[in-house]
Design an enzyme around this catalytic site. Structure first.
Site, short mmCIF file in Angstrom:
data_model
loop_
_atom_site.label_atom_id
_atom_site.label_comp_id
_atom_site.label_asym_id
_atom_site.label_seq_id
_atom_site.Cartn_x
_atom_site.Cartn_y
_atom_site.Cartn_z
N GLU A 158 50.94 99.96 -88.30
CA GLU A 158 52.13 99.96 -89.71
C GLU A 158 51.15 98.83 -90.14
OE1 GLU A 158 56.01 101.94 -89.77
OE2 GLU A 158 56.01 99.84 -89.59
N GLU A 232 55.76 108.00 -86.48
CA GLU A 232 56.57 107.94 -86.10
C GLU A 232 58.65 108.76 -86.66
OE1 GLU A 232 57.39 103.50 -86.38
OE2 GLU A 232 55.85 103.40 -85.30
#
Length: 583
Positions: A158, A232
């Site tokens: 991320e 995710e």
């Protein structure tokens, strides 16, 4: 094992179309004796892949120490996954987030006052290269290109939510390739961060927990070609101290998963099995207010903290069966649990009376940060002499994260970073009184710009407006309690103390330690550090894995940071208490 490839908009495995149906399973949050059990349950739910992060800070606790043993034996975990017929998505960081202490970045990086984490800063790059030089060679034989289970490796994590320093992502990808990683690479970001966090020539994937079609549409708009994947897919959430236990209704989560799989995309459930952040390894968040995360990482996942299938497990299994083969074997039943055991803690060892066996004091003019003391987790006890008697106002420039203040051994107050507290008033009984400040690292920030999260007392300490100097700093890592001097624990105890008792077990099994009436501290069983307890909640029990226990006599030790009465007991119950689900 078959090799993953990208063919247009699809994944293929040895040339055959393949959809990744994966779930998060962090080996470092599960007792190693239970890895095989969790992997088997992953396969039985219909998963063909598992995903794991790699915590740099545990594998390399000091620059000259690297571990791949016991609960950190990642090669062994990968071999067990292969034996179960599961593929693996490997996410080695260096940054992982994961609600893990410091996002997995080792605290010793912060000894450099100028370091810029997750960047091209030379000191950071040098440390990352040293990490990969030791981590990757033992894993190369576990890559699918060499017959192993690892089909893809993630670059950072991320990154788009943190920075747009594309050169750093590129450097990390090149570093992985240079060290022999020849399976597909991928990045993951939330939809709004895809442009900042992706790399040309590397598969971009998205993270979200609902509205799958919108999330995948954003991914496709950013990346016109290539397989669609949610790395995710958030099917639960984590808890913080002082909050409530977060849950997500199984039917609603299953419907979201159905909608995602109906698009043809690949998925990794975050989490399939959360497990536990044992010891001091929980992370924290800081969005203008510091919020430490609890030790349980139950995550309201398909497998609960103790590894038992939940209603969400069954609901997800039914959804997956619509899109992929699911084993016909029956779903495992919950494992046996121990319960109904009350343990009297009949021995005590005051913290202040045992300091010589717990650490070595370091003198300094001003208090030293944990990182300056080469300390990662635990506490620091700071001591100085107060100059005079009478009313005093103590001002601490920066508390990281919770300071208990004592004068001549008597508690006079607590200052918490979470509550933005820095000043405390009390009366000094005499000139030459001893000031002690016990500071707890409650978890380094694991997300956002707060990663540079040094611990301890930072900056100056003032008493009535005058700087107090001449300190001793005692690191209390509590890695071992073997040298503590226990005596009969009779009567009330004022101040921090360890309390110990024993209990008998005929056949070891998982259980949960409950501490009604206790305030704050830590729990060890047979030397294994379960984690923190805190009456603030929501978590009110600690998971005790069965393999930690042994037939016959077992020992439990509780560090209580506050006063304890004469009746000191803990309870082993067959159910956890993770707290209320609504505030």
């Amino acid at each position: 094992m078959p090799v993953l490839a990208i063919d247009g908009d699809d994944f293929t495995l040895d040339g055959e179309p393949f959809r990744i149906i994966s779930g998060g399973l962090h080996y470092f949050r599960v007792h190693p004796d239970q890895w095989a059990d969790r992997l088997r349950k992953a396969r039985l739910m219909g998963l063909n892949t598992v995903e794991t992060y790699v915590p740099w800070n545990l594998h390399q606790p000091r620059p000259d120490v690297f571990r791949l043993d016991a609960g950190l034996d990642l090669p062994a975990f990968l071999d067990l996954a292969a034996a179960e017929g599961l593929h693996v998505l490997l996410r080695p960081g260096p940054y992982i987030c994961a609600e893990w202490e410091g996002g997995g970045l080792p605290s010793w990086l912060l000894t450099d006052p100028d370091i810029r984490l997750r960047s091209q800063h030379p000191a950071y790059l040098s440390a990352v290269e040293g990490y990969f030089e030791q981590l990757l060679p033992p894993l190369l034989d576990r890559l699918a290109t060499r017959g192993g289970p690892v089909i893809a490796v993630q670059v950072e994590n991320e990154f788009g939510a943190y920075s747009d320093e594309w050169a750093h992502l590129h450097h990390l990808a090149e570093l992985l390739r240079r060290h022999g990683v020849d399976v597909p690479l991928f990045t993951c970001d939330q939809p709004a961060d895809l442009a900042r966090g992706s790399l040309p020539g590397v598969l971009a994937t998205a993270n979200f927990g609902s509205r799958a079609r919108q999330g995948l549409a954003a991914l496709r708009a950013h990346q016109p070609d290539g397989p669609l994947m949610c790395t995710e897919f958030w099917i639960g959430w984590f808890d913080r101290w002082g909050g409530h236990h977060v849950v997500r209704e199984p039917a609603a989560a299953a419907q979201e998963l159905d909608e995602l799989l109906a698009t043809g995309a690949s998925v990794n459930l975050y989490m399939f099995h959360g497990g536990t952040s044992f010891g001091f390894t929980n992370g924290a968040n800081d969005k203008h207010t510091y919020r430490p995360t609890v030790g349980s990482y139950d995550y309201d996942a398909p497998l609960d903290e103790a590894g038992d299938p939940t209603a969400k497990y069954h609901a997800f299994r039914e959804v997956i069966a619509k899109y992929a083969p699911v084993p016909e074997e029956p779903v495992p039943q919950p494992s046996p649990k121990l319960g109904g055991i009350t343990v009297p803690l009949i021995e005590s060892a005051p913290l202040f009376g045992n300091l010589p066996v717990l650490g070595t004091p370091v003198p300094s003019e001003r208090p030293l940060a944990m990182e300056q003391l080469q300390q990662d987790f635990g506490y620091v006890l700071y001591k100085a002499i107060l100059p005079g008697a009478g009313p005093a106002v103590l001002e601490l420039e920066d508390v990281r994260d919770r300071a208990q203040v004592f004068v001549d051994g008597q508690p006079v107050g607590v200052l918490e970073r979470e509550r933005h507290e820095r000043a405390l008033a009390f009366t000094v009984p005499r000139a030459g009184s001893v000031l002690r400040v016990l500071v707890e690292n409650q978890g380094r920030v694991n997300y956002g710009q707060g990663l540079h999260d040094r611990k301890g007392l930072l900056g100056r300490v003032l008493v009535n407006g005058v700087e107090l100097t001449g300190w001793t700093n005692l690191p209390l890592t509590l890695r071992t309690l073997d040298e503590l001097g226990f005596g009969a624990g009779e009567g009330p105890v004022v101040g921090p103390a360890f309390h110990r008792g024993t209990f008998e077990v005929a056949e070891p099994a998982d259980t949960f330690v409950h501490l009604p009436g206790w305030t704050k501290g830590n729990v060890w069983v047979n030397g294994f550090h379960l984690g923190r307890h805190w009456s603030r909640g929501p978590q009110r029990s600690l998971h005790l894995p069965g393999p930690v226990l042994r037939p016959g006599s077992n020992e439990i030790t509780v560090l209580e940071l506050h006063a304890t009465g004469p009746a000191r007991t803990v309870e082993l119950r067959d159910r956890p208490d993770l707290g209320p689900t609504e505030e």
